[in-house]
Design an enzyme around this catalytic site. Sequence first.
Site, PDB file in Angstrom:
ATOM      1  N   THR A 174     -85.948-112.286 -41.214  1.00  0.00           N
ATOM      2  CA  THR A 174     -86.744-111.127 -40.818  1.00  0.00           C
ATOM      3  C   THR A 174     -87.772-111.485 -39.751  1.00  0.00           C
ATOM      4  O   THR A 174     -88.442-112.512 -39.834  1.00  0.00           O
ATOM      5  CB  THR A 174     -87.466-110.544 -42.036  1.00  0.00           C
ATOM      6  OG1 THR A 174     -86.494-110.153 -43.006  1.00  0.00           O
ATOM      7  CG2 THR A 174     -88.307-109.325 -41.647  1.00  0.00           C
ATOM      8  N   GLU A 225     -84.664-107.011 -48.686  1.00  0.00           N
ATOM      9  CA  GLU A 225     -83.206-107.089 -48.808  1.00  0.00           C
ATOM     10  C   GLU A 225     -82.561-105.807 -48.277  1.00  0.00           C
ATOM     11  O   GLU A 225     -81.515-105.386 -48.767  1.00  0.00           O
ATOM     12  CB  GLU A 225     -82.783-107.352 -50.257  1.00  0.00           C
ATOM     13  CG  GLU A 225     -83.209-108.703 -50.786  1.00  0.00           C
ATOM     14  CD  GLU A 225     -82.560-109.858 -50.046  1.00  0.00           C
ATOM     15  OE1 GLU A 225     -81.394-109.735 -49.652  1.00  0.00           O
ATOM     16  OE2 GLU A 225     -83.231-110.888 -49.839  1.00  0.00           O
TER      17      GLU A 225
END
Length: 696
Positions: free
Chosen positions: A152, A437
């Site tokens: 990320t 997620e």
Amino acid sequence: MTDPDVYVHAANSPAAGEPRIDVDRVTDMLMGTWADVRRQARELVKDPALWRDDSLGMAAHRERVLAQLHVLVDNKAVHRAFPKRLGGGDDHGGNIAGFEELVLADPSLQIKSGVQWGLFGAAILHLGTDEHHSAWLPGAMDMSIPGAFAMTEIGHGSDVASIGTTATYDPETEEFVINTPFRAAWKDYLGNAAKDGIAATVFAQLITNGVNHGVHCFYVPIRDENGQLLPGVSSEDDGLKGGLNGIDNGRLAFDHVRVPRTNLLNKYGDVAADGTYSSPIASPGRRFFTMLGTLVQGRVSLDGAASWASAVGLTIAITYATQRRQFDQGSGTDETVLLDYGKHQRRLLPRLATTYAQIFAHDEFLKKFDGVFSGRAASDDDRQDLETLAAALKPLSTWHALDTLQECREACGGSGFMFENRFTGLRADLDIYATFEGDNNILLQLVGKRLLTEYGQQVAGKDPKQLAAFAVGQTAGKVFHGAGLRRLGQAVADFGSTARSVELGLRGDDQHELLQERVQQMVADIAMRMRGGKKLSAEESFALFSENQTELMEAARAHGELLQWEAFTDALATAPDDGTREVLTWVRDLFGLGLIEKHLAWYIINGRLSTQRAASVSRYIDRLCARLRPHALDLIGAFAYEPEHLRAPIASGIEQVRQDEARAYYATLRASGEAPIDEKVLHKQQKQAAKSAARS
């Protein structure tokens, strides 16, 4: 803690002769395929050393959770998914089942475990080759190599394909140069990044010979044996968060950090010494999604952990609601138990039904996952179905957990707001489940696009008359256990007729048809509105998609809800006896009708229910809640939580002790003849005396 069963009042149980569930057998049904693993994990988390300590500040909480990971290693609790040759068990489904149960101890422990073994270790396992496994997996497994999963970025959360970090190959030194070119490309929200990690699996754009081959994963050391950052590596601490403060989340950046060519985890893409790129998957897009698909277990585990966290909250709240009394019905009467109020039943029992549905669906989901990752059912279609299931179910269960924990908190009043009773802490920790997620809304968008793709494949090349006969349905079993996605419902005579007014009953088959047709109609409507979009300019095509985005995601949500309903229905066939099956059918009906009630406007607007039939849905839900009221303790008892798992004083039986003490006190006072006279009673007696005097 006190066993709450000691204080169960007779009114909380079914009457003699009424159907009743076999609690132990329903526990087996709920624990599912890997019940033995779940029981082992629950025994382990009875250890107070693994419990969250609410008195700790952030720094101490982090230290405690890091130490707890070593406890898990010592107990061989987290290596089930790794190769047997390295001390693992090659048991992918069991690994997830055991991991989910850690939410009972401390969600920070669960998620930090997931970072270490489900993300960092799993990236090495699934994206690397035997050479990488031998080099780094033992250290990841025994915690001698704590690791971060650096995917990320600040500027590209869910849009992994567009990340800015680069890995440029230098053939002269046979090294990759990992670089963070701008602030938005910093890796962020990474567990183990702020303090504990000494290596990271870093996702970056692989560039060689002037060509960008897309996102690949690299093993990159970030700290030395003394915990000092290596040259070129920068780290920042994310600091205090809204929850999960036992995890050292942080940011990482790389200033032309060099790693050997062999640090590329090269299962799906490799670079030779001269810089030549090769891959067993020719399509860049398919390669990218294949690599990301190998890491789907994070979404799988969150679906299960969120569902069981909902079960924890409901167990606490319903236990309390069968003991806490509030408001009498007249002078001299007992106060009423909370769960005897219709509104209280409406607050908790439909959420209990949804939790049952989600747990049953999760076991089917987990079997699909195990089939894919074990290699038994690992075709491209199987993998695509698994990814779609993950994107459909994880949003529903994580949103449901947040809603349920909040409602349970409110249903327990001030006691629910006390941190010791678990609701506020669990809700804060699980808040992030909705966006990590994969952001829930983005995941539903992926599901919606898949539904549209399937629809398009069914109607491709057909003329308008042929389009009228699209789609024959598949069962949930086909979706969970075989290749292919639902074909969106039953065939219809023509599109116009699907808007006919139909009066359906409310039995199981009727619920199924209503839920199924909603998915079918929504996808068909969106597809018709978006047809021709490929002929538009990029700007016009985006505008068309944006106009339909909300409805597309709602169709995806409806698809996930239908899968949960079908999984619950499949589970009914495994009930051990008629009484259990009858009660669980009521629970299934409460779940199904709750979905229909939530979308009543759609069913009425689209002619699926008359207003009269629609009105009966809510009335029947009320009846089901009242019918299930005596079974509430059995239904939460089937979750099989022990006092060490709940650790909530209001679920310990002390409320029943308090209530019984109060009732005994007033009974004794009344019997003594020394009880003060209530002013209202006194006024009534005076009025009666005055009337008697007037008559005489």
